[in-house]
Design an enzyme around this catalytic site. Sequence first.
Site, PDB file in Angstrom:
ATOM      1  N   ARG A 207       0.866  -1.782  -0.076  1.00 37.90           N
ATOM      2  CA  ARG A 207      -0.235  -0.425   0.268  1.00 37.90           C
ATOM      3  C   ARG A 207       1.313   1.068   0.026  1.00 37.90           C
ATOM      4  O   ARG A 207       1.699   1.622   0.815  1.00 37.90           O
ATOM      5  CB  ARG A 207      -0.906  -0.078   1.442  1.00 37.90           C
ATOM      6  CG  ARG A 207      -1.786  -1.179   1.059  1.00 37.90           C
ATOM      7  CD  ARG A 207      -2.810  -0.414   0.290  1.00 37.90           C
ATOM      8  NE  ARG A 207      -4.473  -1.635   0.401  1.00 37.90           N
ATOM      9  CZ  ARG A 207      -4.222  -2.808  -0.030  1.00 37.90           C
ATOM     10  NH1 ARG A 207      -3.063  -3.604  -1.396  1.00 37.90           N
ATOM     11  NH2 ARG A 207      -5.134  -3.813  -0.259  1.00 37.90           N
TER      12      ARG A 207
ATOM     13  N   GLU B  71      -3.990   7.107  -4.976  1.00 41.50           N
ATOM     14  CA  GLU B  71      -4.073   6.480  -6.701  1.00 41.50           C
ATOM     15  C   GLU B  71      -4.620   6.457  -7.600  1.00 41.50           C
ATOM     16  O   GLU B  71      -6.392   6.767  -7.057  1.00 41.50           O
ATOM     17  CB  GLU B  71      -3.773   4.985  -6.038  1.00 41.50           C
ATOM     18  CG  GLU B  71      -3.202   4.139  -5.609  1.00 41.50           C
ATOM     19  CD  GLU B  71      -3.029   2.427  -6.059  1.00 41.50           C
ATOM     20  OE1 GLU B  71      -4.211   2.011  -6.260  1.00 41.50           O
ATOM     21  OE2 GLU B  71      -2.140   2.174  -4.726  1.00 41.50           O
TER      22      GLU B  71
ATOM     23  N   HIS C  38      -0.546  -0.164  -9.628  1.00 41.45           N
ATOM     24  CA  HIS C  38      -1.304  -1.386  -8.866  1.00 41.45           C
ATOM     25  C   HIS C  38      -1.817  -2.598 -10.017  1.00 41.45           C
ATOM     26  O   HIS C  38      -2.646  -2.916  -9.686  1.00 41.45           O
ATOM     27  CB  HIS C  38      -2.630  -0.608  -8.278  1.00 41.45           C
ATOM     28  CG  HIS C  38      -2.843  -1.815  -6.789  1.00 41.45           C
ATOM     29  ND1 HIS C  38      -3.137  -0.415  -5.258  1.00 41.45           N
ATOM     30  CD2 HIS C  38      -2.550  -2.195  -6.386  1.00 41.45           C
ATOM     31  CE1 HIS C  38      -3.375  -1.375  -4.707  1.00 41.45           C
ATOM     32  NE2 HIS C  38      -3.241  -2.466  -5.529  1.00 41.45           N
TER      33      HIS C  38
END
Length: 337
Positions: free
Chosen positions: A250, A279, A298
Site C-alpha cells: 500500500r 492512486e 497497481h
Amino acid sequence: MTGTTAATGAGAAGVPARPPVILNHLGPVVGARLAAHWSRPTVIARDEAQPPWVVPRGVDVLLTRPLIGWDAAPDTPPAGWLGDLRWIQSASTGIDFYPRWLYDGPHRASVPVTCARGVSAVPIAEYVLAAVLLFEKRLDTIRVRGPQDWTKSTLGGLTGKRLGLVGYGAIGRAVAERAAAFGLQVGAVRRTGWTTPEPGVEPFERLADLVAASDHLVLALPLTDDSRGLIGADLLARAKPGQHIVNIARGALLDQDALLAAVEAGRIAGATLDVTEPEPLPAGHPFYSHPAIRLTPHVSFSGPAVEARLADTILTNLDAYASGRPLHDRVDAATGY
C-alpha cells in the site's frame, strides 16, 4: 487461519437446510462457478446503480471487492445495512479499502468477514523478482537503438545481495522462495515476531536493522493504523547506501516525500512502486518523471490464473459455510487484516 462457524444450518450429508443466497460483486466468471456449487445457491449479480453496501433482504452471503464505490461509504453503517447477512467475503487480501464498520462491530462474531489471503501471492512475487532483476540488469537503460549506443558497461547481479522483506505472510513466503533460487540472501521482519525458524530466511527483530542491511527492501505488509507511514525519513536515513525499494503493498506505508528526498540525496538508488498514496498520483507529481523511480498502476497482483484461484478460494469457503464448518482466512478486526 480459521474463524467461527457461519452457516445456514446444515442438514443430512452436509447439505444446507436452505440453499444460500449470494450477492456477487465479482463478475460472471465467479458467478458461474458459484452457480454450479453443490449447495445449489441462488446467485444475484450486483446492481451497479446501487452502492456496494446496499444488500437486499434475504441475502446470506456478500462477495465484494475494493474499487467499486466503497471509498464513498459513510463513516457509520447505514441503518439495517447487514440485513440477513451471515458472511462477507472480500476478493482482496487487504481490507483497508473498506469502511471499518464492514468488519468491526457487534456483528463481527455472527457475520464473519473473510479475505483472499494468498490468492495473488505468486504473481506479486514474480513482479518483485522482475523489479529486482530490472534494477540490477538495467535492461531498459542499456538498450541500444543504433551503433552510437553500442558501449560496454558492467551490470549488477543478485547472488550474495540481501533482499529484505517487511512483512512475512503468503506474499513474503512466495518472494523468499523465488529469491533463494537467484542466490539472494533473504531477511525478514514480521509483526508477530519469530517463534520457529523459516528455512532460508534470516529473522530480524528490528525493522531498522533490516533496512540497514538490505540491498533490495520489499514492502509486503498490510496497511493498518500501526503501519501507516512506517517507512519514513528516519528509517530511510539508515538505509543501506544504494538500496532499491519495492512497494507492492500500500502506498501509505511509505512517506513519499521522504522517499523523494532520499533518492535526490543519493541514499536510495531507486524505487519500484506498484502502489502510491493516492492512486493515481496527481498530474505533475515528480514520481512520474523521475529517472530513479519506476511506477506501475497497481497491477502486481494480476495474472492469468488469479481469477480462477479466487474462485477456488471462495468455493472452499462456500463448502465450509454450507456444511457448518469454520471459514478460512477470517479477518481479525483487532489487527485490521
